[in-house]
Write a protein that holds these residues in place. Structure first.
Motif, short mmCIF file in Angstrom:
data_model
loop_
_atom_site.label_atom_id
_atom_site.label_comp_id
_atom_site.label_asym_id
_atom_site.label_seq_id
_atom_site.Cartn_x
_atom_site.Cartn_y
_atom_site.Cartn_z
N GLN A 122 56.35 70.50 40.75
CA GLN A 122 55.16 70.69 41.59
C GLN A 122 54.48 69.35 41.87
O GLN A 122 54.06 69.07 42.98
CB GLN A 122 54.21 71.64 40.85
CG GLN A 122 53.07 72.17 41.67
CD GLN A 122 52.09 72.95 40.80
OE1 GLN A 122 52.49 73.58 39.82
NE2 GLN A 122 50.82 72.89 41.14
N VAL A 123 54.39 68.50 40.84
CA VAL A 123 53.75 67.19 41.02
C VAL A 123 54.56 66.34 41.99
O VAL A 123 54.00 65.54 42.74
CB VAL A 123 53.57 66.47 39.67
CG1 VAL A 123 53.02 65.07 39.88
CG2 VAL A 123 52.63 67.25 38.77
N LEU A 124 55.88 66.51 42.00
CA LEU A 124 56.71 65.76 42.94
C LEU A 124 56.51 66.25 44.38
O LEU A 124 57.01 65.65 45.31
CB LEU A 124 58.18 65.88 42.56
CG LEU A 124 58.61 65.06 41.35
CD1 LEU A 124 59.99 65.48 40.88
CD2 LEU A 124 58.60 63.57 41.67
N GLY A 125 55.79 67.36 44.54
CA GLY A 125 55.47 67.85 45.88
C GLY A 125 56.44 68.90 46.40
O GLY A 125 56.36 69.29 47.56
N LEU A 126 57.35 69.35 45.55
CA LEU A 126 58.32 70.35 46.01
C LEU A 126 57.62 71.69 46.28
O LEU A 126 56.68 72.06 45.59
CB LEU A 126 59.41 70.55 44.95
CG LEU A 126 60.31 69.34 44.71
CD1 LEU A 126 61.13 69.51 43.43
CD2 LEU A 126 61.24 69.10 45.89
N ARG A 127 58.11 72.37 47.30
CA ARG A 127 57.57 73.70 47.62
C ARG A 127 57.99 74.72 46.58
O ARG A 127 59.01 74.55 45.92
CB ARG A 127 58.16 74.19 48.95
CG ARG A 127 57.57 73.61 50.14
CD ARG A 127 58.41 73.99 51.36
NE ARG A 127 58.29 72.93 52.33
CZ ARG A 127 57.18 72.69 53.02
NH1 ARG A 127 56.13 73.47 52.86
NH2 ARG A 127 57.12 71.70 53.87
N THR A 130 61.56 75.86 46.95
CA THR A 130 62.52 74.83 46.53
C THR A 130 62.53 74.72 45.01
O THR A 130 63.59 74.56 44.41
CB THR A 130 62.14 73.46 47.13
OG1 THR A 130 61.87 73.63 48.52
CG2 THR A 130 63.26 72.46 46.95
N ARG A 134 66.09 75.21 43.39
CA ARG A 134 66.73 73.97 42.98
C ARG A 134 66.45 73.57 41.54
O ARG A 134 67.20 72.79 40.96
CB ARG A 134 66.31 72.82 43.92
CG ARG A 134 66.59 73.10 45.38
CD ARG A 134 68.10 73.26 45.63
NE ARG A 134 68.82 72.05 45.38
CZ ARG A 134 69.09 71.14 46.30
NH1 ARG A 134 68.72 71.33 47.55
NH2 ARG A 134 69.75 70.05 45.98
N GLY B 76 53.02 65.14 46.65
CA GLY B 76 54.05 64.18 46.29
C GLY B 76 53.56 62.75 46.16
O GLY B 76 54.31 61.87 45.79
N LEU B 99 66.06 64.43 44.65
CA LEU B 99 65.67 65.80 45.04
C LEU B 99 64.39 65.81 45.87
O LEU B 99 64.35 66.35 46.98
CB LEU B 99 65.52 66.68 43.79
CG LEU B 99 65.09 68.13 44.04
CD1 LEU B 99 66.12 68.88 44.87
CD2 LEU B 99 64.86 68.87 42.72
N ALA B 100 63.32 65.19 45.33
CA ALA B 100 62.05 65.22 46.05
C ALA B 100 62.08 64.28 47.26
O ALA B 100 61.44 64.54 48.28
CB ALA B 100 60.89 64.85 45.13
N LYS B 103 63.73 66.56 49.80
CA LYS B 103 63.06 67.82 50.12
C LYS B 103 61.59 67.64 50.52
O LYS B 103 61.04 68.45 51.23
CB LYS B 103 63.13 68.77 48.92
CG LYS B 103 64.54 69.20 48.56
CD LYS B 103 65.06 70.22 49.55
CE LYS B 103 66.53 70.50 49.31
NZ LYS B 103 67.08 71.41 50.34
N VAL B 104 60.95 66.58 50.00
CA VAL B 104 59.53 66.40 50.30
C VAL B 104 59.35 65.33 51.38
O VAL B 104 58.63 65.53 52.35
CB VAL B 104 58.74 66.02 49.04
CG1 VAL B 104 57.27 65.80 49.37
CG2 VAL B 104 58.89 67.09 47.97
N ARG B 148 61.54 58.27 38.76
CA ARG B 148 61.45 59.43 39.65
C ARG B 148 60.08 59.49 40.33
O ARG B 148 59.97 59.76 41.53
CB ARG B 148 61.69 60.71 38.83
CG ARG B 148 61.59 61.99 39.62
CD ARG B 148 62.01 63.19 38.81
NE ARG B 148 61.03 63.54 37.78
CZ ARG B 148 61.15 64.60 36.98
NH1 ARG B 148 62.21 65.40 37.08
NH2 ARG B 148 60.24 64.87 36.06
N MET B 152 58.69 58.00 44.85
CA MET B 152 57.89 58.68 45.87
C MET B 152 56.83 57.77 46.46
O MET B 152 56.06 58.17 47.32
CB MET B 152 57.21 59.91 45.26
CG MET B 152 58.15 60.97 44.72
SD MET B 152 59.17 61.73 45.98
CE MET B 152 57.94 62.75 46.83
#
Lengths: 217, 241
Positions: A122-127, A130, A134, B76, B99-100, B103-104, B148, B152
């Motif tokens: 969530q912090v990485l911004g993924l929906r 996703t 994933r 993100g 991944l991010a 996807k982000v 990681r 971002m």
């Protein structure tokens, strides 16, 4: 005790084995799809869907498979519905029954993925979607794999109950031979050995998977 | 750059934050210290939007977190590193990072791989790009987790007791990466018990106790001449070790 009766009726037993394998494969595929959908609904769905999934699971886990088979097969007749084949009826009933157990395996797998994994994603911004497909689901699958194959082993043996709807699977063919020859011991031994030949490799496979390095330290 | 005003937050009956004000400038390294349960980690989790305050105002880069639209623009862009690393165990170090990115940020595979390589280079782990987390030591896992977050290109990095789960001999490599990062001008909020890091890398040290900021100032002041008795007692207990 002579095993000549077994060698003489071998083609019939093999026929029965073929039907048992077909029913097992159909049930594994159908049960896994039903189980995955219901398990997802149970773990992640909106409240009404979760409640429905719960009711389904409780009913099908809480009543004997034998009765469910009779309900699905004969119950359908009294409602004016005719099954195209006993195989279709037996597969439908088994899929509903095993699906309930498999749903719980998937639910447990999803819930075993630590909340911290979702938080990091969530912090990485993924929906949300996703994160589920994933991050959570691949880990849940790994957790569910061994219990899932364990369930499949039980399922293969459960198919023998399809005898009550008259499906010509392994158990029924064995019984027919016994009825004809009055030699239960060698015939049932052969039938049991054939079930064992399906189930034992599967159980070896589970142990192999469990020995492989775990994902988590 | 970061503004937190009159923040309160309770978990059940437990008042974790009781009206906290904190402002952080761009490029500033702020270290939060204090006894466990004093609310430091909750501050970071609020900024990462893993928790929401009961009352008060939070803004990052002028974007208010209470406004869903403005908060979404920060998606993100706030990097966080956790005590337990929280790498995705089913993905290699590289794919943990890409991944991010894909996807982000919507990067293509090539660009994401290149960015991942850069990030791993910053933490000195390019040769571990194809390793799974379980194949890495705790210190290496934590450095991948930092990479990681860095990949971002976050506006701020939050570190939540990132060395607490490490064996003592692995703490140094992670602290070294954080020190480099501090020198590069990254805005950082760090919750830690590593007093050496606080002393050497912090622009400002903030002492928390029982959900309030007791005192704050440059590390030389806080460590050499704490004004409050509670700060003095806390420092004595952690520095005595």
């Amino acid at each position: 005790m002579s095993f000549s009766v077994v060698t003489e009726s071998w083609p019939v037993l093999l026929q029965g084995l073929g039907v048992t394998l077909l029913l097992s494969v159909l049930t594994i595929m159908g049960g896994t799809i039903v189980g995955l959908l219901v398990g997802l609904a149970r773990a992640n769905g909106p409240a009404p869907l979760r409640a429905l999934a719960r009711i389904y699971i409780e009913i099908f886990r809480g009543t004997p498979l034998l009765i469910q088979l009779l309900f699905v097969y004969f119950g359908a007749y009294s409602l004016g519905f005719e099954w195209s084949s006993t195989l279709a009826a037996a597969a439908t009933s088994l899929i509903l029954y095993e699906g309930a157990y498999i749903a719980e395996i998937f639910r447990a797998g999803i819930e075993a993925v630590p909340v911290a994994q979702r938080e990091a994603a969530q912090v990485l911004g993924l929906r949300k979607s996703t994160i589920f497909t994933r991050v959570v689901l691949p880990q849940a699958m790994q957790i569910a794999r061994a219990p899932l194959v364990g369930q499949y082993i039980g399922l293969v043996k459960d198919t023998s109950l399809a005898i009550v709807v008259g499906l010509a699977e392994l158990m029924r063919q064995g019984q027919a031979i016994v009825d004809r020859t009055a030699q239960p011991l060698p015939v049932y031994l052969a039938v049991a050995a054939l079930y064992f030949c399906i189930c034992y490799p599967m159980s070896r496979f589970v142990r192999h998977m469990e020995r492989k390095a775990p994902v988590r330290a | 750059m970061i503004e937190m005003r009159e923040i309160t937050k309770s978990f059940g009956d437990n008042k974790v934050l009781r009206g906290v004000n904190l402002a952080v400038q761009s490029g500033e390294v702020v270290v939060l210290i204090g006894p466990s349960g004093s609310g430091k980690s909750t501050m970071l989790r609020l900024l990462a939007q893993l928790e929401h305050p009961d009352s008060g105002h939070i803004a990052i880069n002028g974007k208010a977190l209470a406004d869903p639209k403005q908060a979404a623009q920060l998606r993100g862009h706030v990097g966080m590193v956790f005590q337990q690393f929280n790498l995705f165990p089913h993905l290699t170090a590289r794919r943990n990072i890409t991944l991010a990115l894909r996807k982000v940020l919507g990067m293509d595979a090539g660009a994401a791989d290149a960015r991942a390589h850069e990030a791993l280079d910053r933490v000195g782990l390019t040769e571990k790009a194809d390793a799974y987390p379980i194949q890495l030591s705790g210190g290496q896992q934590q450095r991948v987790a930092i990479a990681r977050a860095l990949a971002m290109e976050p506006t701020v990095m939050l570190f939540d007791e990132v060395t607490s789960a490490l064996d003592p001999e692995l703490v140094g490599e992670v602290v070294a990466v954080m020190r480099d990062l501090a020198q590069s001008g990254m805005t950082m909020l760090v919750v830690t018990h590593e007093m050496r890091f606080a002393r050497e890398a912090a622009d400002r040290v903030v002492f928390f106790d029982a959900g309030v900021i007791v005192e704050e100032g440059p590390p030389q002041e806080i460590f050499a001449a704490p004004r409050h008795e509670r700060t003095r007692q806390f420092l004595q207990s952690v520095l005595a070790v």
